[in-house]
Write an enzyme that holds these catalytic residues in place. Structure first.
Site, PDB file in Angstrom:
ATOM      1  CG  HIS B  65      -1.563 -27.408  31.183  1.00  0.00           C
ATOM      2  ND1 HIS B  65      -0.528 -28.189  31.622  1.00  0.00           N
ATOM      3  CD2 HIS B  65      -1.358 -26.178  31.731  1.00  0.00           C
ATOM      4  CE1 HIS B  65       0.281 -27.475  32.398  1.00  0.00           C
ATOM      5  NE2 HIS B  65      -0.214 -26.256  32.488  1.00  0.00           N
ATOM      6  CG  ASP B  67      -2.234 -29.729  25.865  1.00  0.00           C
ATOM      7  OD1 ASP B  67      -2.415 -29.165  26.962  1.00  0.00           O
ATOM      8  OD2 ASP B  67      -1.268 -30.482  25.672  1.00  0.00           O
ATOM      9  CG  HIS B  68      -4.324 -32.452  28.595  1.00  0.00           C
ATOM     10  ND1 HIS B  68      -4.005 -33.778  28.538  1.00  0.00           N
ATOM     11  CD2 HIS B  68      -3.183 -31.778  28.289  1.00  0.00           C
ATOM     12  CE1 HIS B  68      -2.720 -33.923  28.233  1.00  0.00           C
ATOM     13  NE2 HIS B  68      -2.193 -32.718  28.072  1.00  0.00           N
ATOM     14  CG  HIS B 160       1.888 -31.925  34.329  1.00  0.00           C
ATOM     15  ND1 HIS B 160       2.984 -31.953  33.494  1.00  0.00           N
ATOM     16  CD2 HIS B 160       0.957 -31.159  33.687  1.00  0.00           C
ATOM     17  CE1 HIS B 160       2.723 -31.238  32.404  1.00  0.00           C
ATOM     18  NE2 HIS B 160       1.505 -30.742  32.504  1.00  0.00           N
ATOM     19  CG  ASP B 227       0.316 -33.691  29.988  1.00  0.00           C
ATOM     20  OD1 ASP B 227       0.110 -34.655  29.234  1.00  0.00           O
ATOM     21  OD2 ASP B 227       0.275 -32.516  29.614  1.00  0.00           O
ATOM     22  CG  HIS B 285       0.952 -35.465  25.621  1.00  0.00           C
ATOM     23  ND1 HIS B 285       2.072 -34.786  26.030  1.00  0.00           N
ATOM     24  CD2 HIS B 285      -0.067 -34.612  25.822  1.00  0.00           C
ATOM     25  CE1 HIS B 285       1.734 -33.586  26.479  1.00  0.00           C
ATOM     26  NE2 HIS B 285       0.437 -33.448  26.362  1.00  0.00           N
TER      27      HIS B 285
END
Lengths: 324, 324
Positions: B65, B67-68, B160, B227, B285
């Site tokens: 993802h 944001d990672h 996740h 996550d 997070h």
């Protein structure tokens, strides 16, 4: 939405500093939003500037060096997340297409739909064999990126180390009524509407034409000239603009670096502004080697009066030259 | 270089805020630097934290993802620019390979050489047909990512919405001399060297063995659990660690969102820490919906004592549990 301004999102060259994020410029032109060169972190700069990312309708990427494009995936993901809806046009040098395609699919998740617009560039002069006269950059026909309403956007190839485009954004010339002439001719109230509708109206026993009580004024124009050596195309793009945003990576003391790495000094940027007859000059893309913008300001002001150094999160109003 | 700590580079979930950049954690372990989940803007966060990016030798990406992982290209370009030299190992779930390949070639320019290490994951329980018993996550064999010296790194699949890995970093158990027992046995000076070299030494008319005046202590251990829903693998990774960094996107009031989007609440993260017997818990997070971390702290402290909420640019020393 009305109002025209430039939101400065980032002003660094190559590496970010404590006070300068990687590049990013948002031109807000009434309801239109054009994002130039979204470097890494641009998404967050919107938040720090208090501007919703969904204001972006069009993205112009001058070239595919990381400091000018690595914020693209984050912006396209954010627009999708915020439910922006619009299809975003992305304009860039055609040779950068493989990079843009990878940027548009760089991580798992939904991206805002895009219309990719790879712009073919003329072969750069530096690619010509030494004994072949280079095609003068001034002989380029401007590439039509978008034709309004409300805006006309054109691009010209610049002179960087890789294919790179500069941009000119302008609105068409428009007829403006002149209140003092209207009053002198005795045209008021409903007669103004008739004048606008039919081009003429009876007032004070005579025929008043629209031409007599109005004048045509050129529309506002902005040029964005990022990574390049000083070149004719930069001047052409900036010809008579109200606002020129121009890279000024170095100072004259490092002009040898500017030449080697395909950049301008503050003095060169100011010279472009002067030769083009630009209104206001905004310098950006400063090398991290300079702890303060004072040197850039001093060097540019020796050549051109109305100059500022862009600072992150500044909002610069766009107005006709001379109205500042 | 000696010293072990965690530099918090970013702590946001999905979208950055004024005070929280996208994810990023740098674990400094003597001369080793392990970067976890470089979200967009990580390069600049190093500058803001006053840490040179070239400290990074290894990058662990929990999942793909944005944001990672969208900070990966900028980090790899920056390492090359800074002349870091080392080949950087990049570890990530194997299904993310196409994304990682695109991230490693996302813009024009030189990237730090990488050794890509796609880690195959067991089929997630959620992929199993409803009438097929899911393989319990606890039955996974930990994937050996790296075997020291100085560090052993293992990974387990989390739970996740997409393939996602959690990490455990630990050093081997080591024998430590006990000063009070050395003194009681009358071993000092050159005799200590002989004891260490041969395992025994004559002192006070008797033979003193290394075992009598020393003890084996487990090495420090850290787990990074990003996550995921609460799951057995998270507990396994955190078993007895001195420091657990754990996502806590939501609070219990939004536990339905946590379940839907594959995340944990602060209470769930604290429960993982308690079940695992972790030393200190660091929550990160956080969803942008929470204006303050107070809710996370309160919810977690009701379950687990030693908890802090990560703040951007904090440096958290790494020490054996109970030494804080």
């Amino acid at each position: 939405m009305t109002g025209r301004d430039l939101v400065v999102l980032g002003t660094a060259s190559q590496v970010p500093t404590r006070h300068r994020n990687h590049n990013g410029l948002l031109l807000r032109w009434d309801g239109e939003g054009i994002l130039f060169d979204p470097g890494e972190g641009t998404q967050r700069q919107f938040t720090l500037a208090g501007v919703p990312p969904r204001r972006v309708h069009r993205i112009c990427v001058s070239h595919l060096h990381g400091d000018h494009c690595l914020g693209l995936p984050g912006m396209l993901q954010r627009l999708a997340l915020d439910g922006a809806g619009q299809v975003v046009s992305v304009h860039f040098p055609a040779s950068g297409l493989p990079y843009v395609e990878r940027l548009c699919d760089a991580s798992i998740g939904r991206y805002q739909p895009v219309r990719l617009d790879p712009i073919p560039l003329p072969a750069p002069a530096s690619a010509a064999a030494p004994d072949v006269p280079a095609v003068p950059v001034a002989s380029q026909a401007p590439h039509l990126v978008a034709e309004g309403p409300p805006l006309r956007i054109t691009a010209l190839a610049l002179d960087h180390t890789v294919d790179c485009l500069g941009w000119r954004v302008e609105e068409p010339a428009r007829r403006h009524l002149l209140p003092d002439r209207l009053a002198a001719a005795g045209v008021a109230g409903a007669a103004v509407g008739e004048l606008l509708a039919s081009g003429r109206v009876q007032a004070g026993g005579t025929t008043v034409t629209l031409e007599e009580v109005s004048e045509v004024r050129p529309g506002l124009a902005v040029a964005v000239v990022m990574d390049t050596r000083a070149c004719d195309a930069a001047v052409e793009l900036a010809r008579g603009v109200d606002l020129l945003v121009c890279e000024a990576t170095f100072l004259e003391g490092e002009s040898f670096l500017a030449a080697d790495y395909g950049h301008m000094t503050a003095r060169e940027a100011a010279t472009v502004a002067r030769e083009a007859g630009a209104g206001r000059l905004v310098l950006t893309h400063l090398s991290a080697r300079y702890p303060s913008p004072d040197g850039h300001l001093a060097e540019a002001r020796a050549v051109f009066d109305d100059v500022v150094v862009a600072e992150d999160l500044a909002v610069i109003p766009l107005m006709a030259a001379g109205q500042a």
